[in-house]
Design an enzyme around this catalytic site. Structure first.
Site, mmCIF file in Angstrom:
data_model
loop_
_atom_site.group_PDB
_atom_site.id
_atom_site.type_symbol
_atom_site.label_atom_id
_atom_site.label_comp_id
_atom_site.label_asym_id
_atom_site.label_seq_id
_atom_site.Cartn_x
_atom_site.Cartn_y
_atom_site.Cartn_z
ATOM 1 N N LYS A 196 1.011 -0.885 0.019
ATOM 2 C CA LYS A 196 -0.337 -0.062 -0.254
ATOM 3 C C LYS A 196 1.029 1.233 0.329
ATOM 4 C CE LYS A 196 -4.490 1.247 0.918
ATOM 5 N NZ LYS A 196 -5.677 0.556 -0.095
ATOM 6 N N GLY B 65 -24.520 3.971 3.774
ATOM 7 C CA GLY B 65 -23.546 4.610 2.329
ATOM 8 C C GLY B 65 -24.236 3.977 1.309
ATOM 9 N N VAL B 66 -24.843 4.953 0.550
ATOM 10 C CA VAL B 66 -24.936 4.241 -1.481
ATOM 11 C C VAL B 66 -24.777 5.312 -1.725
ATOM 12 C CG1 VAL B 66 -27.184 2.949 -0.720
ATOM 13 C CG2 VAL B 66 -27.124 5.449 -0.214
ATOM 14 N N VAL C 36 -20.686 1.738 -4.552
ATOM 15 C CA VAL C 36 -20.571 0.307 -4.216
ATOM 16 C C VAL C 36 -22.074 0.119 -3.550
ATOM 17 C CG1 VAL C 36 -19.814 -1.911 -3.180
ATOM 18 C CG2 VAL C 36 -17.968 -0.402 -3.968
HETATM 19 P P1 NAD Z 1 -18.417 6.168 -1.919
HETATM 20 O O1 NAD Z 1 -17.648 7.626 -1.446
HETATM 21 O O2 NAD Z 1 -18.324 6.167 -3.627
HETATM 22 O O3 NAD Z 1 -19.237 5.907 -1.153
HETATM 23 C C1 NAD Z 1 -19.503 6.049 -0.018
HETATM 24 C C2 NAD Z 1 -20.739 6.647 0.410
HETATM 25 O O4 NAD Z 1 -21.334 6.823 2.101
HETATM 26 C C3 NAD Z 1 -21.521 8.009 0.031
HETATM 27 O O5 NAD Z 1 -22.258 7.618 -0.510
HETATM 28 C C4 NAD Z 1 -20.630 9.483 0.989
HETATM 29 O O6 NAD Z 1 -22.330 9.949 1.285
HETATM 30 C C5 NAD Z 1 -21.783 8.043 2.122
HETATM 31 N N1 NAD Z 1 -21.416 8.656 3.669
HETATM 32 C C6 NAD Z 1 -19.874 9.107 4.374
HETATM 33 N N2 NAD Z 1 -19.874 9.252 5.238
HETATM 34 C C7 NAD Z 1 -20.943 8.941 5.770
HETATM 35 C C8 NAD Z 1 -21.715 9.295 6.724
HETATM 36 N N3 NAD Z 1 -20.668 8.971 7.881
HETATM 37 N N4 NAD Z 1 -23.429 8.356 7.763
HETATM 38 C C9 NAD Z 1 -23.198 7.892 6.520
HETATM 39 N N5 NAD Z 1 -23.181 7.588 4.848
HETATM 40 C C10 NAD Z 1 -22.036 8.402 4.666
HETATM 41 O O7 NAD Z 1 -17.233 4.660 -1.791
HETATM 42 P P2 NAD Z 1 -17.420 3.490 -2.397
HETATM 43 O O8 NAD Z 1 -16.496 3.465 -2.899
HETATM 44 O O9 NAD Z 1 -18.936 3.506 -2.751
HETATM 45 O O10 NAD Z 1 -16.932 2.747 -0.948
HETATM 46 C C11 NAD Z 1 -17.842 2.619 0.220
HETATM 47 C C12 NAD Z 1 -16.316 1.634 1.281
HETATM 48 O O11 NAD Z 1 -16.636 0.214 0.753
HETATM 49 C C13 NAD Z 1 -15.419 2.338 1.486
HETATM 50 O O12 NAD Z 1 -14.738 2.094 3.177
HETATM 51 C C14 NAD Z 1 -14.434 1.657 1.394
HETATM 52 O O13 NAD Z 1 -13.273 2.129 1.298
HETATM 53 C C15 NAD Z 1 -15.076 0.292 1.153
HETATM 54 N N6 NAD Z 1 -14.470 -0.361 -0.477
HETATM 55 C C16 NAD Z 1 -14.590 0.122 -2.192
HETATM 56 C C17 NAD Z 1 -14.124 -0.911 -2.691
HETATM 57 C C18 NAD Z 1 -14.454 0.004 -4.004
HETATM 58 O O14 NAD Z 1 -13.982 -0.457 -5.530
HETATM 59 N N7 NAD Z 1 -14.897 0.831 -4.610
HETATM 60 C C19 NAD Z 1 -13.434 -1.929 -2.133
HETATM 61 C C20 NAD Z 1 -12.928 -2.576 -1.751
HETATM 62 C C21 NAD Z 1 -13.973 -1.612 -0.592
#
Ligand code: NAD
Length: 350
Positions: A80, A179-180, A183
């Site tokens: 990382k 968290g929508v 993903v």
């Molecule tokens: P993203 O930023 O697109 O979505 C996160 C969502 O959570 C957003 O809609 C945001 O408004 C919401 N959010 C943030 N803080 C919040 C809170 N306090 N309460 C409620 N909602 C809140 O991120 P993502 O890419 O969808 O990833 C989501 C999670 O999955 C993260 O923890 C990320 O590390 C993990 N993840 C993502 C991937 C990937 O491929 N994108 C892979 C592995 C892990």
């Protein structure tokens, strides 16, 4: 000029700090374990409070990647990178190019990709300097990992429902997604299409409106998402959704989501088990993104191959659930044991 300083940290294969003051770069690349192959994991750009905070984060994240990649079945160890900067204010192509120089300096021991603060454009810039980067779609190969991650979480959720409720699909089950975003929204679509009912929570109003309009989702506040009267709770926002406060309010019998580090403390693993809640370990269920990156690097990426690997996430989880049940142990602990088995087998073959 890019300067480097290797940090001797026990338990890590290699940790190097890089600085290029002209380019505004201050970064650390950490390779935790390289038994199964070069360290592979994204680069995070974040305004850490101080050097120690960044070092702790890159250590924790690179160690996590060792386990994630081992159980994801890709020939990579854990790596990382972190860059000390605010991606919205400080990031420049010059900084990213300097970071690419740092990746190149690692001479193939580390492959980089996106994490928080790093975009597909940044990866393109990095790839113009070093071949040790992946995570962008080219000629229909690879690309944005979020839809892949969502599919993996969906498959994992199905496996958990099969194991815990003995049902063949999510049809008729109720899922609360915290968290929508990239993903969570795609996951909501997959669950909705399968006949599942949705409760959603977010801090971003337009996302809630979309989930309501397109999937008939019920909206609750982020504080109430874990306590919703549902079958499955799916943390898809930040880490730490399962903590001292939420665990006693949990009504769901399954925790299965995309967020990294869903358990605020390691004790939450056993605490969920004691309450009869089946936990799908986060780094297993959310591994599809890095599996896609791994296939890109090895030149094996096809959508068929990726989908087969993603579907396999469900099988890996089923094995974890069975072994945990047989051993009377928590699922997170069993996942770690299984990852170490893969790594130790790699050591024997080396
Ligand atoms: P993203 O930023 O697109 O979505 C996160 C969502 O959570 C957003 O809609 C945001 O408004 C919401 N959010 C943030 N803080 C919040 C809170 N306090 N309460 C409620 N909602 C809140 O991120 P993502 O890419 O969808 O990833 C989501 C999670 O999955 C993260 O923890 C990320 O590390 C993990 N993840 C993502 C991937 C990937 O491929 N994108 C892979 C592995 C892990």
């Amino acid at each position: 000029m890019l300067k480097h300083r290797e940090l001797a940290v026990s338990g890590w294969r290699k940790i190097v700090q890089f600085e290029d003051t002209d380019a505004g770069l201050n970064a650390i690349i950490a390779v935790h374990d390289a038994t199964l192959g070069p360290g592979c994991g994204g680069c995070r750009i974040y305004p850490y409070a101080d050097f120690e905070a960044g070092l702790e984060d890159v250590k924790r994240l690179s160690r996590g990647m060792t386990f994630k990649n081992a159980l994801g079945g890709i020939p990579f160890g854990g790596g990382k990178a972190v860059i000390f900067a605010d991606p919205k204010k400080d990031k420049t192509d010059e900084m990213i190019r300097a970071f690419a120089g740092a990746v190149e300096f690692m001479d193939g021991l580390y492959y980089t990709a996106e994490d928080s603060g790093v975009t597909e454009h940044d990866i393109e810039v990095i790839q113009s300097i070093t071949k040790y980067a992946a995570g962008i779609g080219k000629n229909g190969v690879g690309g944005n990992p979020s839809p892949f991650t969502a599919r993996g979480v969906w498959r994992g959720m199905q496996a958990a429902a099969r194991h815990h409720f003995g049902v063949a699909s999510l049809d008729g089950l109720k899922v609360s997604i915290l968290g929508v975003g990239a993903v969570g929204m795609e996951l909501a679509r997959l669950i909705h299409e399968e006949g599942g009912k949705l409760v959603v929570a977010d801090v971003f109003e337009p996302a809630l409106e979309k989930a309501k309009a397109e999937f008939g989702a019920e909206v609750v506040s982020p504080e109430d998402a874990a306590a919703a009267d549902v079958d499955i709770f799916s943390p898809c926002a930040l880490g730490g959704a399962i903590n001292e406060n939420t665990i006693n309010r949990l009504q769901a019998k399954i925790v299965a989501g995309a967020a990294n580090n869903q358990l605020r403390t390691p004790e939450m693993d056993a605490a969920l088990r004691e309450r009869g809640v089946l936990y799908a370990p986060d780094y297993v269920i959310n591994g599809a993104g890095v599996i896609s990156v791994g296939l890109e690097i090895t030149g094996q990426w096809t959508s068929e191959e990726l989908n087969a690997r993603i579907d396999n996430i469900g099988d890996t989880l089923t094995e974890i659930f069975r072994r945990a049940e047989d051993a009377g142990a928590a699922t997170g602990e069993i996942a770690d044991t299984m990852a170490l088995e893969v790594i130790n087998k790699g050591k024997e073959l080396a």
